[in-house]
Design a protein around this motif. Structure first.
Motif, PDB file in Angstrom:
ATOM      1  N   ALA A 705      40.156  39.526  43.805  1.00 55.37           N
ATOM      2  CA  ALA A 705      40.534  39.002  42.491  1.00 55.37           C
ATOM      3  C   ALA A 705      39.499  37.966  42.108  1.00 55.37           C
ATOM      4  O   ALA A 705      39.215  37.042  42.868  1.00 55.37           O
ATOM      5  CB  ALA A 705      41.922  38.382  42.555  1.00 55.37           C
ATOM      6  N   GLU A 707      37.778  35.307  39.235  1.00 57.81           N
ATOM      7  CA  GLU A 707      37.975  34.566  37.994  1.00 57.81           C
ATOM      8  C   GLU A 707      36.598  34.281  37.404  1.00 57.81           C
ATOM      9  O   GLU A 707      35.680  33.882  38.129  1.00 57.81           O
ATOM     10  CB  GLU A 707      38.717  33.257  38.284  1.00 57.81           C
ATOM     11  N   ASN A 709      34.293  33.345  33.463  1.00 59.01           N
ATOM     12  CA  ASN A 709      34.330  32.976  32.052  1.00 59.01           C
ATOM     13  C   ASN A 709      34.486  34.241  31.213  1.00 59.01           C
ATOM     14  O   ASN A 709      33.932  35.291  31.542  1.00 59.01           O
ATOM     15  CB  ASN A 709      33.015  32.267  31.695  1.00 59.01           C
ATOM     16  N   TYR A 738      43.463  39.955  33.345  1.00 55.92           N
ATOM     17  CA  TYR A 738      44.498  38.971  33.049  1.00 55.92           C
ATOM     18  C   TYR A 738      43.862  37.744  32.423  1.00 55.92           C
ATOM     19  O   TYR A 738      42.842  37.247  32.883  1.00 55.92           O
ATOM     20  CB  TYR A 738      45.185  38.641  34.381  1.00 55.92           C
ATOM     21  N   THR A 739      44.448  37.253  31.337  1.00 58.31           N
ATOM     22  CA  THR A 739      44.011  35.973  30.764  1.00 58.31           C
ATOM     23  C   THR A 739      45.260  35.149  30.484  1.00 58.31           C
ATOM     24  O   THR A 739      46.372  35.674  30.502  1.00 58.31           O
ATOM     25  CB  THR A 739      43.239  36.157  29.439  1.00 58.31           C
ATOM     26  N   LEU A 743      45.575  30.180  33.963  1.00 57.85           N
ATOM     27  CA  LEU A 743      44.109  30.167  33.931  1.00 57.85           C
ATOM     28  C   LEU A 743      43.625  29.192  32.877  1.00 57.85           C
ATOM     29  O   LEU A 743      44.323  28.925  31.892  1.00 57.85           O
ATOM     30  CB  LEU A 743      43.566  31.556  33.587  1.00 57.85           C
ATOM     31  N   GLU A 744      42.414  28.709  33.079  1.00 52.60           N
ATOM     32  CA  GLU A 744      41.821  27.866  32.048  1.00 52.60           C
ATOM     33  C   GLU A 744      41.604  28.709  30.797  1.00 52.60           C
ATOM     34  O   GLU A 744      41.491  29.930  30.872  1.00 52.60           O
ATOM     35  CB  GLU A 744      40.464  27.325  32.535  1.00 52.60           C
ATOM     36  N   SER A 747      38.849  31.298  30.744  1.00 48.76           N
ATOM     37  CA  SER A 747      38.726  32.100  31.956  1.00 48.76           C
ATOM     38  C   SER A 747      39.517  33.398  31.854  1.00 48.76           C
ATOM     39  O   SER A 747      40.484  33.490  31.100  1.00 48.76           O
ATOM     40  CB  SER A 747      39.251  31.313  33.161  1.00 48.76           C
ATOM     41  N   LYS A 748      39.087  34.341  32.633  1.00 45.87           N
ATOM     42  CA  LYS A 748      39.866  35.557  32.793  1.00 45.87           C
ATOM     43  C   LYS A 748      39.837  35.940  34.262  1.00 45.87           C
ATOM     44  O   LYS A 748      38.955  35.528  35.010  1.00 45.87           O
ATOM     45  CB  LYS A 748      39.299  36.686  31.941  1.00 45.87           C
ATOM     46  N   SER A 749      40.826  36.723  34.633  1.00 49.66           N
ATOM     47  CA  SER A 749      40.900  37.159  36.020  1.00 49.66           C
ATOM     48  C   SER A 749      40.818  38.681  36.051  1.00 49.66           C
ATOM     49  O   SER A 749      41.464  39.371  35.261  1.00 49.66           O
ATOM     50  CB  SER A 749      42.221  36.684  36.617  1.00 49.66           C
ATOM     51  N   ALA A 784      31.087  33.298  38.739  1.00 49.64           N
ATOM     52  CA  ALA A 784      32.472  33.710  38.960  1.00 49.64           C
ATOM     53  C   ALA A 784      32.957  33.096  40.268  1.00 49.64           C
ATOM     54  O   ALA A 784      32.159  32.589  41.041  1.00 49.64           O
ATOM     55  CB  ALA A 784      32.541  35.222  39.037  1.00 49.64           C
ATOM     56  N   ARG A 787      39.564  34.271  43.550  1.00 46.07           N
ATOM     57  CA  ARG A 787      40.872  33.621  43.371  1.00 46.07           C
ATOM     58  C   ARG A 787      41.695  33.796  44.633  1.00 46.07           C
ATOM     59  O   ARG A 787      41.607  34.829  45.300  1.00 46.07           O
ATOM     60  CB  ARG A 787      41.638  34.261  42.230  1.00 46.07           C
TER      61      ARG A 787
END
Lengths: 788, 344
Positions: A705, A707, A709, A738-739, A743-744, A747-749, A784, A787
């Protein structure tokens, strides 16, 4: 062409029914499109004589008549005023049925018994011209009691014969009877009329152009214009023409007989006492018979008199020189005009006429004068008057053409051997003079048959009358040839079947679209058609997009809420300096609305990834290693568009149609499209890839996983993983995106599932871990982080 | 001890029969046969027996064990089957619910028809040629013996781009281009594609599809044309097919013929579709006019050829029973969905 069956039958004396005649004509190449009765059905109407006419006691406008059909006398009440004792008229007896199912019954009219009805031409639905309104007057010689159908020949049928463009000679009794005679084995030629002795008067005639090879004019003085006799009117009706008056009707009759169009002038209305045939001047105009003022130009052939145009030759006469009721001096024109010139003029002016249609197929110069003799003879007979001399300019050029043909060549063309005697018989039946000369035929073709020019024409005549259906069927000799599709053609069908397999429907819209469709779709202007059917179909499209959008719109407006379509077709673009516009083959498609839904799955709408999936699948199937790049495109949503590159060339693009365009089409839905240059796809397609044997060793799976930008594309991350994973990374799947949440905001995961496998050995845990560590390191270097 | 064993056996058998699940049965097994089970407890007492009785008691104890194990196995099987049945009964689905169908689109009926026609001619060794849809007046007309203002140009109402450029009215220009490319070699080709004519009604579309064909070689005859087209008709429309050739006129062929096939609806008996004639016109054909051969460079005294043409739309309409040509260009998905079966 419409022609009377009875006229042909009387002329040739055959026993064929209309259907049999039609079949025969079809077999030699002239299908009969319809056989219709010349008049509506009438029963119970007979020829009768008026014995007595008395005023009706109770009505000023009616009269009481006594009328005889030769057997009985009837009392009939009549409202017409053109009747007198001794007249022969049609009587509809009690029980008669007139057109429109009008039944004649015994009746009392204002207290007086009426045992039938006297008929007008209108009531019999015959478009006859009469001296006065009212009851149809029959000739004195008509036999009492005879059925009106028999007497007037109303049992005739009109054959509508489909003629071919090369056989202008068949637009006449002369030609048709000869053709029918040929297949009946009964050579026919129309009898020449006897000429009347003419006086020494006439108009001098000059030709000042080379588009008229021969012009004849003949003056008849002191005619009486009147309705034609019934037989002439009925004959014209049986050929689908309307009677007008004796002069005009005679001209039409002779045209039907001989195929030579004639024109008749009121000689007194001609501006000069002379006729000059010449090309029009650019400044000239003329008001034609139909009351329209026509602008003339030098390509048009004119008949002029006293310096003024009086006819657009072969096309239409002028309003102020036509024969009318008070005409007494008539000029009859019979001429040969250049077919091409007449055709061009008729087309340009948009005038189609019986005369024009004959001239433009070419008339036979051999009958120019004969037709005039026949017409002037009939005029003097039926309308009276004194016939003048022939004023002729130009030459009668009715030369016979000689064609030699070898029997061997005929056999070689038709593929069957027809005995020479039979070939000669066939040509003879056609009215062609033939001599055998060894194995060859020398055929003398009269000027009537302008279509026979080369030996193949003669071979066709022989084959045609021998019967194409009597020629056996064989297959071409010769070496085997390869019948295969080329690579591009194979790809076309492959793509069709692939896309149909992915749930898309092939569409075939028109290549022409409207300027409005172009505008709404923000596409370049295509190639304009100068004479479109409608404005909606006036531009050959420069892009597939408007057609796709129109098809989507059509289906949505018909309640279909899921549209997935594709098209293989061409687009066009005018290229300055090159004679033909360019033509490019495209493969394009559109998806919009609901993806097909199932009760186990939630309904989703087609979106960017639906079209991307189709594109990727097609590219994979075609073996194209493509690079999909974010690249703006004028018609696409700036954030949802991509271009496909391979070998440095852009193959096409896909994405979501710009919402503003969709709004122009009055739709409110995401429309996804793809649009590829088909040849570019074809050039980059590697249909046969290299086979890799599957590894026998077990795989190891790891999930990561990551994370990152939001600006870092998933593709970038996947490229990094692929590169760091190296050859042992067998497969990678992105299974979650996932956003939001914890998350900040920037950020996206992304979650990836990695499969490692070695082709020759079982992977060791520590080796896999080394690779995973390397991947994580590279991901971290690019900003990146792992996570959890 | 003997009594104890007998009682144990009877008690055990009852307990096994009473077990209602595999789990309960296992409990019962442990209770009697397990390491701490009742039989084990009894056997532990063997030592207190006189030596001469031990073999006998040992045998009896083994018999009891065997009996119970057999009963256990039987009960286990019965319960397993019962449980399986229960499980299967619970797994029942409503088979009348719709299945998850794989996506399926369709190839357009005009493409399907075109493909079928192409395949038949490919099988006879023809190649497939293509050419531009916007053509020069020369290729569309002049090279086909249709000079400017020829009356036969009226047979094909033409869309013009300008005086010298047209939307091709037939695919014949592809034949001309192929002749120019191949001359003086023999050729055997078909050219399918879109063509355009100013016509719009239930049987005419301003854009439609044609496939034309041409064979040029030494000694090609009208009989060869008949044979080739007959082969095609039998393959396309069935082995009962017959051809009827009616003489006709095309400027590019001499002799020329219209070719009819037996009506596909009534097989020649006569019906509404064929206007009671038993025949349907589907092709125009003929022997290539010597002028056409010469204009493309062939020596018409050495080679001959035949050419033919048909409307793919017309064939598709006959094939699928489409009554109005406009259905073929409407692109209504309700129409297109009927062609998911693809080629037949």
């Amino acid at each position: 062409m419409k022609f009377s069956y009875n006229w042909l039958k009387e002329t040739l004396g055959f026993e064929l029914s209309p259907q049999e005649l039609a079949e025969g004509l079809t077999t030699v190449g002239f299908p009969v499109e319809s056989i219709v009765p010349m008049a509506p059905e009438i029963t119970g109407v007979v020829v009768a004589e008026i014995l007595e006419v008395k005023p009706h006691p109770n009505a000023d406008r009616l009269s009481l008549t006594k009328i005889s059909d030769g057997a009985e006398v009837y009392a009939v009440v009549c409202g017409a005023h053109n009747i007198a004792p001794g007249d022969k008229v049609p009587l509809a007896k009690l029980g008669a049925v007139l057109p429109d199912n009008f039944k004649i019954k015994r009746s009392k009219i204002r207290g007086e018994e009426s045992e039938g009805m006297l008929c007008s031409a209108d009531e019999l639905k015959l478009a006859l011209v009469q001296d006065s309104d009212g009851i149809l007057q029959l000739p004195m010689a008509a036999e009492l009691g005879q059925d009106i159908n028999n007497y007037l020949g109303l049992d005739d049928v009109i054959l509508d014969i489909e003629l071919t463009a090369n056989r202008g000679d068949l637009l006449s009794l002369r030609g048709l009877a000869a053709e029918i005679g040929a297949f009946l084995g009964q050579p026919f030629s129309l009898e020449r009329p006897e000429d009347v002795q003419g006086g020494e008067f006439g108009f001098p005639t000059t030709i000042e152009t080379d588009t008229c090879s021969c012009y004849t004019g003949r003056l008849i003085k002191g005619v009486k214009v009147a309705p034609s006799p019934l037989w002439l009117q009925l004959r014209l009706l049986a050929c689908g023409m309307r009677p007008v008056n004796n002069i005009v009707d005679i001209a039409n009759l002779v045209m039907l007989e001989w195929g030579q169009p004639l024109h008749t002038f009121d000689a007194d209305k001609l501006p000069g006492q002379e006729i000059t045939v010449r090309q029009a001047l650019a400044t000239e105009t003329m008001v034609t018979l139909d009351g329209k003022e026509r602008q003339l130009d030098p390509s048009m052939l004119l008949i002029t008199s006293g310096g003024r145009p009086v006819t657009i030759a072969g096309v239409m006469g002028s309003e102020d020189s036509e024969v009318e009721a008070n005409t007494t001096n008539v000029l009859v024109e019979s001429a040969v005009f250049d077919a091409l010139s007449i055709r061009r003029t008729a087309k340009e002016l948009g005038i189609s006429s019986e005369a024009g249609s004959r001239f433009e197929k070419g008339v036979d110069p051999a009958v120019t004068q004969i037709a005039s003799q026949r017409a002037t003879g009939l005029i003097s007979q039926l309308a009276g008057g004194e016939v003048g001399k022939f004023s002729r300019a130009g030459d009668i050029n009715a030369s016979v053409r000689l064609i030699s043909v070898r029997m061997e060549d005929i056999t070689g063309l038709l593929g069957t051997s027809i005995p020479q005697e039979q070939a000669i018989q066939i040509l003879d039946n056609l009215g062609l003079q033939v001599e055998a000369q060894g194995d060859s035929l020398r055929v003398h073709v009269p000027s009537r048959r302008r279509d026979l020019v080369i030996w193949q024409d003669i071979a066709e005549e022989i084959g045609r009358l021998y019967g194409f259906n009597n020629i056996p069927a064989s297959l071409p000799n010769g070496s085997l040839t390869l019948g295969v599709r080329n690579a591009n053609q194979r790809l076309e069908w492959q793509v069709r079947e692939l896309l149909a397999g992915y749930g898309l429907y092939e569409v075939v819209p028109y290549s022409f679209i409207s300027p409005e469709m172009e505008e709404k779709s923000w596409v370049e202007h295509g190639v304009e058609i100068s004479n479109p059917l409608t404005r909606e179909a006036s531009v050959m499209r420069s892009s597939m997009l408007p057609s796709l959008l129109e098809t989507v719109t059509y289906n949505f407006s018909h309640g279909i809420d899921s549209v997935a379509i594709f098209e293989v077709g061409n687009v066009f673009k005018a290229e300055p300096g090159i004679p033909l516009p360019s033509q490019t083959q495209r493969l394009a498609g559109a998806m919009a609305g609901k993806e097909p839904r199932h009760w186990q799955q939630p309904g989703v709408l087609y979106d960017f990834f639906a079209v991307k999936g189709v594109v990727q699948q097609v590219l994979d199937a075609l073996g194209i290693e493509a690079d999909i790049r974010q690249e703006p495109h004028r018609q696409l949503h700036p954030g949802r568009c991509a271009a496909v590159y391979a070998g440095g060339v852009c193959l096409g693009h896909f994405g979501q149609v710009h919402p503003a365009i969709v709004a122009n089409w009055k739709l409110d839905v995401e429309i996804l499209i793809f649009d590829f240059d088909f040849l570019a796809l074809s050039h980059n397609s590697r249909q046969i890839g290299q086979f890799t044997p599957p590894s026998r060793y077990p795989s190891v799976r790891r999930d990561l996983a990551v994370e990152a930008n939001v600006e870092i594309g998933a593709g970038t991350l996947m490229d990094i993983i692929r590169e760091a994973g190296g050859e042992l990374l067998e497969d990678m799947e992105c299974f979650d995106v996932y956003t939001g949440g914890n998350l900040e905001s920037q950020s996206k995961s992304l979650a990836f599932s990695l499969t490692f496998r070695h082709p020759q050995q079982t992977l060791k845990e520590k080796d896999v871990q080394k690779l995973v560590d390397a991947i994580i390191r590279r991901l971290e270097e690019s900003g990146a982080r792992l996570r959890g | 001890m003997k009594e104890k064993l007998k009682a144990l056996q009877a008690q055990g058998e009852r307990a096994i029969a009473a077990a209602e699940s595999l789990a309960a049965l296992e409990e019962t097994r442990l209770c009697y046969l397990g390491k701490k089970g009742e039989l084990t407890v009894v056997l532990r007492q063997m030592g207190s027996l006189p030596p001469q009785e031990r073999p006998l008691m040992g045998k009896l104890a083994n018999e009891v064990r065997d009996t119970l194990e057999t009963a256990l196995a039987k009960a286990r099987q019965g319960l397993a089957q019962e449980e399986q049945e229960q499980k299967l009964a619970q797994e029942k689905v409503d088979i009348s619910l719709p299945g998850r169908r794989p996506l399926s689109g369709a190839v357009h009926p005009l493409s399907l028809t075109r493909r079928r026609i192409e395949d038949i001619f490919l099988g006879m060794g023809f190649t497939i040629e293509e050419g531009p849809e916007i053509e020069t007046d020369y290729y569309n007309f002049v090279a086909l013996n249709l000079p400017k203002h020829h009356p036969a140009r009226d047979m094909q109402d033409t869309f013009y781009i300008d005086g010298e450029t047209v939307l091709r009215t037939h695919t014949s220009p592809v034949q001309v281009r192929t002749m120019e490319k191949m001359c003086p070699a023999p050729l055997k080709m078909i050219c399918p594609g879109k063509v355009y004519r100013k016509d719009d009604d239930s049987t005419h579309s301003p854009m439609f599809f044609q496939v034309e064909g041409m064979v040029i070689d030494k000694g090609i005859t009208l009989a060869d044309l008949k044979g080739t087209l007959l082969l095609f008709a039998k393959e396309m429309f069935g082995p009962q097919q017959k051809l009827r050739l009616r003489p006709s006129f095309f400027p590019f062929t001499e002799p020329s013929a219209e070719v009819d096939i037996l009506c596909t609806a009534c097989n020649g008996q006569g019906c509404r579709m064929c206007g009671d004639t038993g025949w349907l016109e589907i092709l125009g054909a003929g022997m290539v006019h010597p002028k056409v051969l010469e204009m493309s460079g062939y020596d018409s005294s050495r080679v001959s050829g035949f050419a033919f043409g048909m409307g793919i739309d017309r064939v598709a309409m006959l094939y699928y029973g489409v009554t109005d040509i406009r259905f073929l260009y409407q692109n209504d998905l309700r129409t297109l969905k009927q062609f998911q079966g693809g080629l037949s």
